[in-house]
Design a protein around this motif. Sequence first.
Motif, PDB file in Angstrom:
ATOM      1  N   LYS A 164       1.274  -1.248   0.013  1.00  0.00           N
ATOM      2  CA  LYS A 164      -0.139  -0.159   0.145  1.00  0.00           C
ATOM      3  C   LYS A 164       0.484   0.972  -0.406  1.00  0.00           C
ATOM      4  O   LYS A 164       0.871   2.420  -0.109  1.00  0.00           O
ATOM      5  CB  LYS A 164      -0.608   0.049   1.449  1.00  0.00           C
ATOM      6  N   GLU A 165       2.210   1.418   0.502  1.00  0.00           N
ATOM      7  CA  GLU A 165       2.985   2.291   0.146  1.00  0.00           C
ATOM      8  C   GLU A 165       3.224   3.243  -0.752  1.00  0.00           C
ATOM      9  O   GLU A 165       3.623   2.799  -1.643  1.00  0.00           O
ATOM     10  CB  GLU A 165       4.418   1.576   1.437  1.00  0.00           C
ATOM     11  N   SER A 166       3.099   4.609  -0.479  1.00  0.00           N
ATOM     12  CA  SER A 166       3.413   5.513  -1.657  1.00  0.00           C
ATOM     13  C   SER A 166       4.353   5.196  -1.941  1.00  0.00           C
ATOM     14  O   SER A 166       5.636   5.654  -2.614  1.00  0.00           O
ATOM     15  CB  SER A 166       2.205   7.019  -1.630  1.00  0.00           C
ATOM     16  N   SER A 167       5.584   4.719  -1.062  1.00  0.00           N
ATOM     17  CA  SER A 167       7.051   5.071  -1.371  1.00  0.00           C
ATOM     18  C   SER A 167       7.353   4.065  -2.488  1.00  0.00           C
ATOM     19  O   SER A 167       8.628   4.267  -3.185  1.00  0.00           O
ATOM     20  CB  SER A 167       7.884   4.803  -0.457  1.00  0.00           C
ATOM     21  N   THR A 168       6.188   3.441  -3.125  1.00  0.00           N
ATOM     22  CA  THR A 168       6.641   2.463  -4.706  1.00  0.00           C
ATOM     23  C   THR A 168       6.084   3.236  -5.694  1.00  0.00           C
ATOM     24  O   THR A 168       6.444   2.807  -6.767  1.00  0.00           O
ATOM     25  CB  THR A 168       5.660   1.511  -4.409  1.00  0.00           C
ATOM     26  N   ASP A 169       6.126   4.776  -5.682  1.00  0.00           N
ATOM     27  CA  ASP A 169       5.380   5.668  -6.680  1.00  0.00           C
ATOM     28  C   ASP A 169       6.354   5.407  -7.732  1.00  0.00           C
ATOM     29  O   ASP A 169       5.877   5.552  -8.550  1.00  0.00           O
ATOM     30  CB  ASP A 169       5.148   6.774  -6.565  1.00  0.00           C
ATOM     31  N   LEU A 170       7.545   5.610  -7.016  1.00  0.00           N
ATOM     32  CA  LEU A 170       8.674   5.641  -8.215  1.00  0.00           C
ATOM     33  C   LEU A 170       8.740   4.649  -8.917  1.00  0.00           C
ATOM     34  O   LEU A 170       9.150   4.576 -10.119  1.00  0.00           O
ATOM     35  CB  LEU A 170       9.761   6.505  -7.710  1.00  0.00           C
ATOM     36  N   GLY A 171       9.511   3.338  -8.142  1.00  0.00           N
ATOM     37  CA  GLY A 171       9.309   2.301  -8.550  1.00  0.00           C
ATOM     38  C   GLY A 171       8.022   1.800  -9.476  1.00  0.00           C
ATOM     39  O   GLY A 171       8.872   1.326 -10.937  1.00  0.00           O
ATOM     40  N   ILE A 172       6.883   2.202  -9.756  1.00  0.00           N
ATOM     41  CA  ILE A 172       5.169   2.163 -10.268  1.00  0.00           C
ATOM     42  C   ILE A 172       6.034   2.784 -12.107  1.00  0.00           C
ATOM     43  O   ILE A 172       5.547   1.997 -12.795  1.00  0.00           O
ATOM     44  CB  ILE A 172       4.313   2.377 -10.197  1.00  0.00           C
ATOM     45  N   ALA A 173       5.682   4.258 -11.622  1.00  0.00           N
ATOM     46  CA  ALA A 173       6.812   4.929 -13.066  1.00  0.00           C
ATOM     47  C   ALA A 173       7.613   4.060 -13.519  1.00  0.00           C
ATOM     48  O   ALA A 173       7.290   3.975 -14.787  1.00  0.00           O
ATOM     49  CB  ALA A 173       7.453   6.490 -11.943  1.00  0.00           C
ATOM     50  N   VAL A 199      17.309  -0.152  -6.536  1.00  0.00           N
ATOM     51  CA  VAL A 199      16.735   0.245  -5.874  1.00  0.00           C
ATOM     52  C   VAL A 199      15.724   1.615  -5.943  1.00  0.00           C
ATOM     53  O   VAL A 199      16.258   2.602  -5.831  1.00  0.00           O
ATOM     54  CB  VAL A 199      16.657  -0.610  -4.939  1.00  0.00           C
ATOM     55  N   ALA A 200      14.323   1.621  -6.225  1.00  0.00           N
ATOM     56  CA  ALA A 200      13.594   2.318  -7.212  1.00  0.00           C
ATOM     57  C   ALA A 200      12.375   3.122  -5.256  1.00  0.00           C
ATOM     58  O   ALA A 200      12.213   2.160  -4.720  1.00  0.00           O
ATOM     59  CB  ALA A 200      12.562   2.921  -7.504  1.00  0.00           C
ATOM     60  N   ILE A 201      12.981   4.069  -4.447  1.00  0.00           N
ATOM     61  CA  ILE A 201      12.216   5.128  -3.665  1.00  0.00           C
ATOM     62  C   ILE A 201      11.662   6.102  -3.700  1.00  0.00           C
ATOM     63  O   ILE A 201      13.052   7.243  -3.680  1.00  0.00           O
ATOM     64  CB  ILE A 201      12.957   4.653  -1.744  1.00  0.00           C
ATOM     65  N   GLY A 202      11.083   6.297  -3.694  1.00  0.00           N
ATOM     66  CA  GLY A 202      10.294   7.517  -3.890  1.00  0.00           C
ATOM     67  C   GLY A 202       8.364   8.206  -4.590  1.00  0.00           C
ATOM     68  O   GLY A 202       8.186   6.616  -4.778  1.00  0.00           O
ATOM     69  N   GLU A 203       8.765   9.057  -3.740  1.00  0.00           N
ATOM     70  CA  GLU A 203       6.384   9.223  -3.907  1.00  0.00           C
ATOM     71  C   GLU A 203       6.605   9.878  -5.485  1.00  0.00           C
ATOM     72  O   GLU A 203       7.549  10.535  -5.849  1.00  0.00           O
ATOM     73  CB  GLU A 203       6.711   9.975  -3.158  1.00  0.00           C
ATOM     74  N   VAL A 204       5.552  10.296  -5.514  1.00  0.00           N
ATOM     75  CA  VAL A 204       5.817  10.783  -7.585  1.00  0.00           C
ATOM     76  C   VAL A 204       4.450  12.382  -7.550  1.00  0.00           C
ATOM     77  O   VAL A 204       3.138  11.155  -6.321  1.00  0.00           O
ATOM     78  CB  VAL A 204       5.564  10.152  -8.482  1.00  0.00           C
ATOM     79  N   SER A 205       4.270  13.259  -7.278  1.00  0.00           N
ATOM     80  CA  SER A 205       3.556  14.157  -7.206  1.00  0.00           C
ATOM     81  C   SER A 205       2.203  14.379  -8.465  1.00  0.00           C
ATOM     82  O   SER A 205       2.792  14.106  -9.338  1.00  0.00           O
ATOM     83  CB  SER A 205       3.622  15.453  -6.657  1.00  0.00           C
ATOM     84  N   LEU A 206       1.092  14.878  -8.561  1.00  0.00           N
ATOM     85  CA  LEU A 206       0.612  14.314  -9.082  1.00  0.00           C
ATOM     86  C   LEU A 206       0.820  15.851 -10.145  1.00  0.00           C
ATOM     87  O   LEU A 206       0.665  15.684 -11.148  1.00  0.00           O
ATOM     88  CB  LEU A 206      -0.846  15.459  -8.758  1.00  0.00           C
ATOM     89  N   THR A 207       1.600  17.166 -10.274  1.00  0.00           N
ATOM     90  CA  THR A 207       2.429  17.566 -10.228  1.00  0.00           C
ATOM     91  C   THR A 207       3.933  17.028 -10.632  1.00  0.00           C
ATOM     92  O   THR A 207       3.960  18.009 -11.836  1.00  0.00           O
ATOM     93  CB  THR A 207       2.593  19.146 -10.038  1.00  0.00           C
ATOM     94  N   GLY A 208       4.094  15.791 -10.848  1.00  0.00           N
ATOM     95  CA  GLY A 208       5.112  15.068 -11.613  1.00  0.00           C
ATOM     96  C   GLY A 208       6.019  15.095 -10.749  1.00  0.00           C
ATOM     97  O   GLY A 208       7.554  15.274 -11.408  1.00  0.00           O
ATOM     98  N   GLN A 209       6.619  15.750  -9.911  1.00  0.00           N
ATOM     99  CA  GLN A 209       8.105  16.270  -9.161  1.00  0.00           C
ATOM    100  C   GLN A 209       7.640  14.468  -8.354  1.00  0.00           C
ATOM    101  O   GLN A 209       6.964  14.075  -8.019  1.00  0.00           O
ATOM    102  CB  GLN A 209       8.151  17.066  -7.527  1.00  0.00           C
ATOM    103  N   VAL A 210       9.059  14.250  -8.326  1.00  0.00           N
ATOM    104  CA  VAL A 210       9.646  12.951  -7.541  1.00  0.00           C
ATOM    105  C   VAL A 210       9.464  13.703  -5.414  1.00  0.00           C
ATOM    106  O   VAL A 210      10.052  14.375  -6.212  1.00  0.00           O
ATOM    107  CB  VAL A 210      11.483  12.524  -7.891  1.00  0.00           C
ATOM    108  N   LYS A 211       9.204  12.574  -5.055  1.00  0.00           N
ATOM    109  CA  LYS A 211       9.803  13.705  -3.693  1.00  0.00           C
ATOM    110  C   LYS A 211      10.175  13.410  -2.789  1.00  0.00           C
ATOM    111  O   LYS A 211      10.163  11.609  -3.332  1.00  0.00           O
ATOM    112  CB  LYS A 211       7.931  14.235  -3.353  1.00  0.00           C
ATOM    113  N   ALA A 212      10.583  13.475  -1.338  1.00  0.00           N
ATOM    114  CA  ALA A 212      11.121  12.240  -0.738  1.00  0.00           C
ATOM    115  C   ALA A 212      10.510  11.538   0.153  1.00  0.00           C
ATOM    116  O   ALA A 212       8.980  11.619   0.402  1.00  0.00           O
ATOM    117  CB  ALA A 212      11.886  13.455   0.310  1.00  0.00           C
TER     118      ALA A 212
END
Length: 453
Positions: free
Chosen positions: A366-375, A392-405
Motif C-alpha cells: 500500500k506504501e506510496s514510496s513505491t510510486d517511483l518504482g511503478i513509474a 532500487v527505487a524509493i520515492g513518491e510521485v506527486s500529481l504535478t510530476g515531482q519526485v518527492k522524498a
Amino acid sequence: MAKARLSFSCTNCGYATPKWVGCCPGCSEWNSFAEQQQPQGPTAFFGGKSSGAVVQSANLFSLTQISSETQPRMLSNIKEWDRVLGGGVLPGSFIILTGDPGIGKSTLLLQVADAIATDHSVLYFSSEESLEQVKGRAERLGVSSPKLLFSDEACLETILATALQAKPALVILDSIQNCHLSLQSHVIPGTVAQLREAAFHLMRFAKENNIAVLITGHITKEGEMAGPKVLEHMVDAAFYLQAEDRWHTRILRSVKNRFGTINEVGFFEMHENGLIEVTNINQQFLSEASSTAGSALVCCLEGTRPLLLELQALVVESKYGVPQRVVTGLDHKRVVLIAAILEKYLHIRFSAHDIFFKVSGGFKIKESSTDLGIALALLSSYFQQALPMRSVAIGEVSLTGQVKAINQIGTCIKEVEKFGLERVLMSKSQQVKTTCQLLTFKNIYELLELFPS
Ligand code: TYD
Ligand code: MG
C-alpha cells in the motif's frame, strides 16, 4: 421480571437497528439482519429518578499515583511472532488471531503456546477440535511442555471459571465462534450479539486478572473477521494469518495493536512439522527478481520491516477500444494514476496501451514510496529497456510530476546496503547517508535520462 425488547443486528458487522432491514447500512451486506432480544434492565444513570440503583463513584488517581512499572512480555522465541506482536504477548492483553479455515491458526497457536509454556503456565481450550485431534497435531509439531494444559470445553462460563482457578499466564481459546454461553444468557447462539458478549467477558477476565487471552476467530468470505468491527474494537490487538501466492508461505499481519506497530508483518512457511519462521524473506524475494525490461526493484516499509520487492510491468499496444488495466498486489488506481501522470507530462500514450502490472511473489503493498518504482517499471516496459543493474527505487510521485522524498528512508537504505545493492533511485530533495551510488531526480522528466534511445 424485566420485559425483553426486540432489536435486529447485522450478522456481518454488528450494525443494530430497531427494525429489520434488507441491506445493512453499515456494510452493505444483504439479508444479514437477525433478530436479537435485549432485556430492559434497570438503567442507572446520573440524575435518573426511576432506576433507584445506587451507583458507586470510581477512584481517581493523579499520574504520580499510577504505577509506571511495565510488565515483561511473554516471549516465545519464535522471532517473527514476537516481533509482529510488538515484542511478545503482554500480560493481561486480549488478542485475536483470524484467518481462512486451514490457513494454520491452530498450528501457529499450538507452537506459540508450547514455546511460551517453557517459562509460563498456559491453558489451551480447543472448542473446535477434539483432544485427540489436538494431540495428533501436537505430536507432529513436537509439542511437549508440561506447563501447557488442554481442554475441549466449549462453555465460556466453565472456561473462565477453570482459568480463574488455575491462574495461568496465558489462556488460548480456539475458536471464539465455537464456544457458547450458558443457557441463562439472553442472547441467541451464533449471533453477533453472542460473539460480542463472549468477547466482552473474555476482555474483562483478561483485564481483571492480568491474564493474557488469545483467541482465534473465523473470517467471512470477503476476508473480514466475522462480526469484524465488533471484535476489532474490543481486542487490544488483532492479527491476520494470510496465504501468499507461493503456496506454503504464510504472512502474519497486525491490523490493530495497542502495544505495538500496526501493519507489522511476519513470514512463515508451512511444512510437515508445522510453521517455520522465515527471517530472510528479502533474500528469497531478491533471488527471484529479474533485471529485465519492465522490472523495478522497490524497498518499502511494512510496519517496521523493510521489504525488497520486485514490481513487474508489461505495457503493450492496445488492440481494442478500451485499454486493459490488470493489476495485482497493488491498488489498481495507483498504477492508473501514475500512468496518467506520465502521459500528461511525458506525452507517452499509455491510454492507447494495455497495462499489466504485478508485485512479484504475490505480496500486497500500500506504501506510496513505491510510486517511483511503478513509474520506472512502466517506462522500462514501454521503452523495452532495463533499469540500471542492482538498483532500487524509493520515492513518491506527486500529481504535478515531482519526485518527492519519503520518511524513514534510513531503514530502507540499511536493508539495501545489507543485500549489496549498488544504486538507489530517489528524489533530489531526499537527505540520506549511504555508500550506494545515488541517482536522483527532481521530476519525472528527468526519468527519461534512464532510457536514452
Ligand atoms: P490448522 O492449523 O488446522 O488451520 P486453521 O486452524 O487455521 O484452520 O492447519 C491446517 C492445515 O495445515 C492443514 O491443511 C494441514 C496443514 N499442516 C501442515 O501442513 N503441517 C503441519 O505440521 C500441520 C500441523 C498442519
Ligand atoms: Mg483451527
